[in-house]
Design an enzyme around this catalytic site. Structure first.
Site, short mmCIF file in Angstrom:
data_model
loop_
_atom_site.label_atom_id
_atom_site.label_comp_id
_atom_site.label_asym_id
_atom_site.label_seq_id
_atom_site.Cartn_x
_atom_site.Cartn_y
_atom_site.Cartn_z
CG HIS A 148 1.97 -5.49 2.51
ND1 HIS A 148 1.35 -6.25 1.99
CD2 HIS A 148 2.40 -4.90 2.23
CE1 HIS A 148 1.92 -6.10 0.64
NE2 HIS A 148 2.84 -5.05 0.34
CG ASP A 169 6.60 1.18 1.82
OD1 ASP A 169 7.31 1.39 0.83
OD2 ASP A 169 5.38 0.99 1.49
N1 ACO Z 1 -3.44 2.45 10.99
C1 ACO Z 1 -4.43 1.87 12.14
N2 ACO Z 1 -5.67 0.60 11.54
C2 ACO Z 1 -4.74 0.36 10.89
C3 ACO Z 1 -3.75 0.00 9.65
C4 ACO Z 1 -2.97 1.06 10.06
N3 ACO Z 1 -1.65 1.25 9.94
N4 ACO Z 1 -4.53 -0.79 8.72
C5 ACO Z 1 -5.17 -1.40 8.86
N5 ACO Z 1 -5.77 -0.65 10.31
C6 ACO Z 1 -6.96 -1.65 10.42
C7 ACO Z 1 -8.09 -1.43 9.81
O1 ACO Z 1 -8.83 -0.11 10.79
C8 ACO Z 1 -9.14 -2.46 10.39
O2 ACO Z 1 -9.99 -2.52 11.62
P1 ACO Z 1 -11.11 -2.45 12.17
O3 ACO Z 1 -11.23 -4.10 11.78
O4 ACO Z 1 -11.69 -3.12 13.78
O5 ACO Z 1 -12.47 -2.30 11.54
C9 ACO Z 1 -8.15 -3.50 10.47
O6 ACO Z 1 -6.43 -2.80 10.37
C10 ACO Z 1 -7.94 -4.37 9.30
O7 ACO Z 1 -8.05 -2.65 8.02
P2 ACO Z 1 -8.38 -3.36 6.68
O8 ACO Z 1 -8.19 -1.85 5.53
O9 ACO Z 1 -9.00 -4.09 6.35
O10 ACO Z 1 -6.44 -4.05 6.39
P3 ACO Z 1 -6.32 -4.02 4.51
O11 ACO Z 1 -4.67 -5.55 5.17
O12 ACO Z 1 -6.91 -4.40 3.73
O13 ACO Z 1 -5.03 -2.83 4.10
C11 ACO Z 1 -3.21 -1.45 4.14
C12 ACO Z 1 -3.59 -3.02 4.68
C13 ACO Z 1 -3.41 -0.95 3.10
C14 ACO Z 1 -1.22 -1.38 3.23
C15 ACO Z 1 -3.65 -1.49 5.60
O14 ACO Z 1 -3.02 -1.52 6.54
C16 ACO Z 1 -3.03 0.59 5.36
O15 ACO Z 1 -3.55 1.74 5.35
N6 ACO Z 1 -1.73 0.59 6.29
C17 ACO Z 1 -1.10 1.80 6.14
C18 ACO Z 1 -0.63 2.52 4.84
C19 ACO Z 1 0.59 1.90 4.23
O16 ACO Z 1 1.95 1.83 5.01
N7 ACO Z 1 1.01 0.91 3.00
C20 ACO Z 1 2.16 0.82 2.74
C21 ACO Z 1 2.04 -0.86 2.12
S1 ACO Z 1 3.08 -2.09 1.61
C22 ACO Z 1 3.75 -0.85 0.04
O17 ACO Z 1 2.47 -1.00 -0.66
C23 ACO Z 1 5.13 -1.78 -0.34
#
Ligand code: ACO
Length: 431
Positions: A307, A365
């Site tokens: 998140h 979600d």
């Molecule tokens: N699966 C695998 N790896 C992940 C995931 C995931 N769901 N989310 C983040 N990572 C990893 C990234 O690849 C990154 O790895 P690295 O450090 O090796 O490069 C690290 O974790 C950080 O990722 P960011 O994108 O910087 O994390 P951020 O906090 O910006 O992103 C987000 C948050 C967009 C929600 C992300 O976790 C994601 O895409 N999740 C899946 C989609 C999802 O479930 N969205 C719903 C959010 S809840 C809502 O909107 C009500």
């Protein structure tokens, strides 16, 4: 007043510091440009407080979510979506009398005018229900001229009426859009039913076969809506506030919020979870291969994990997970292949260092899509369900903006990166 000093081009500027009621600190840069010629750059507003708001407090590091000061855990345990909607919109929990008056207004405004029904029926059967919802909300303004005029009395009966129309009709429009997509007869709201039971009746009752919601199912829906009721300055709420700042009426502003929510990066994540589970199932995987690929950063992400704001856990996920099994049991769902995959993904990810070290926990979600699916809500309506839940938040934020004594239109600045000044060349001399 607290201040801080900023050194720019060897000049020291004193800037006011604002402290929120939970100790959050912000530097007030409103006069920065006049005093120094600088503006600030914050693509996507990730570090910008765009307003002062009294509605919701989030501490993502500590996993805290509070509506009007009340912890989400207490509201989920002891309250209902409608009571929480009142709290979010009016700032205080309702007394018995206020609660009855609010419910009576919701009942009064549940049915749609004939013109709006014809408008909805005019849409193609395969329309996306979010297109129908946002258009219908905009159209509502045409039926309530006294609520969209510039003389709107936002603190009086007119606001009460507008708020009740928004909360009540979003449910009726959503259910009608589903019935239209199936070519089925529209159901009329039943004034004897509670908010969630009535929605399920509007969706699923058939001629001579009324849908009677099981209490666990109505409770799961109630909880889903309550947990989505507000989430401070997210994309759709910021959109509602932006549109409201131009003086736009409630229906036009909320309709813009629906459109923002439609985007897959915002309201579409619960749908993406189901798509991912179906994919894994079709591949004959139990989730293990998918997780391995997600960890390489080359495969798809594990949807429903992580998140932007919550970095410890999503408090809504912890709450919804508890009611999840109750609702599934009452629907007789024990051995669903997608559910089994989801549980496997959850188990593996929660103990895997890749996810643990990056603070990637299940978000709301991850569970909400499975609950919606179990209730029988079609996937293309998941975002509509989110919109029903978010309506109290949009109404409250619209009101915060609209009731500002000197309404100031929102107008961010930019840093222009295009071509510098150049002279026009006539077409026959261009190379
Ligand atoms: N699966 C695998 N790896 C992940 C995931 C995931 N769901 N989310 C983040 N990572 C990893 C990234 O690849 C990154 O790895 P690295 O450090 O090796 O490069 C690290 O974790 C950080 O990722 P960011 O994108 O910087 O994390 P951020 O906090 O910006 O992103 C987000 C948050 C967009 C929600 C992300 O976790 C994601 O895409 N999740 C899946 C989609 C999802 O479930 N969205 C719903 C959010 S809840 C809502 O909107 C009500």
């Amino acid at each position: 007043m607290a201040t801080t000093t900023l050194k720019l081009d060897n000049k020291e500027l004193t800037l006011p510091v604002i402290t929120g009621s939970e100790g959050e600190k912000a530097i007030d840069i409103r006069n920065l440009r006049q005093e120094s010629g600088y503006i600030t750059y914050d693509d996507g507003y990730g570090n910008t407080g765009a307003c002062l708001s009294n509605v919701t407090f989030i501490d993502g590091e500590a996993g805290i979510l509070r509506y009007r000061g009340y912890p989400i855990e207490q509201l989920a345990e002891q309250s209902s979506f409608i009571e929480v909607a009142y709290l979010i919109i009016y700032g205080e929990l309702p007394t018995n009398v206020q609660r009855s008056r609010f419910s009576a207004l919701l009942t009064e405004h549940a049915p749609l005018r004939e013109g709006v029904i014809r408008f909805i029926q005019g849409f193609p059967r395969d329309s996306h229900p979010m297109a129908l919802l946002s258009s219908s909300f905009n159209a509502l303004g045409a039926y309530y001229p006294h609520l969209v005029s510039n003389t709107l009395n936002i603190d009086g009966a007119h606001f009460d009426e507008g708020a009740a129309i928004a909360i009540s009709k979003v449910r009726t429009i959503a259910a009608h859009s589903y019935r239209v997509s199936r070519g089925g007869r529209l159901n009329y709201p039943n004034p004897d039913l509670g908010y969630c039971e009535n929605f399920l009746h509007l969706m699923f009752s058939e001629p001579y076969r009324d849908y009677v919601a099981k209490p666990e199912v109505a409770a799961a829906l109630n909880l889903f809506l309550l947990l989505h009721a507000d989430h401070e300055q997210n994309c759709s709420t910021s959109t509602v506030r932006m549109v409201a700042s131009a003086g736009a009426n409630l229906f036009a502003s909320v309709s813009s919020g629906v459109n923002a929510l439609w985007g897959p990066l915002h309201g579409g994540a619960n749908m993406a979870v189901i798509d991912m589970l179906k994919h894994i199932h079709a591949d004959g995987d139990d989730g293990t291969r998918f997780i391995q690929a997600a960890k390489t950063g080359k495969g798809d992400r594990l949807m429903g994990f992580g998140h932007r704001v919550y970095k410890h856990y999503d408090p809504r996920a912890a709450i919804i997970k508890k009611s999840f099994y109750k609702a599934l049991a009452s629907l007789g769902i024990k051995d669903d292949p997608l559910l089994n995959i989801a549980m496997k993904l959850e188990e593996v990810a929660l103990s895997d260092d890749y996810f643990v070290s990056r603070k990637l926990y299940p978000n709301v979600d991850f569970y909400s899509g499975l609950i919606m699916r179990a209730i029988g809500i079609p996937e293309n309506m998941f975002t509509v369900m989110f919109a029903i839940g978010r309506m109290p938040g949009w109404v409250a934020h619209w009101h915060e903006v609209a009731s500002t004594p000197k309404l100031k239109i929102h107008r961010p600045r930019q840093i222009y990166m295009g071509p510098a000044k150049r002279d026009f060349v006539p077409v026959n001399k261009r190379r």
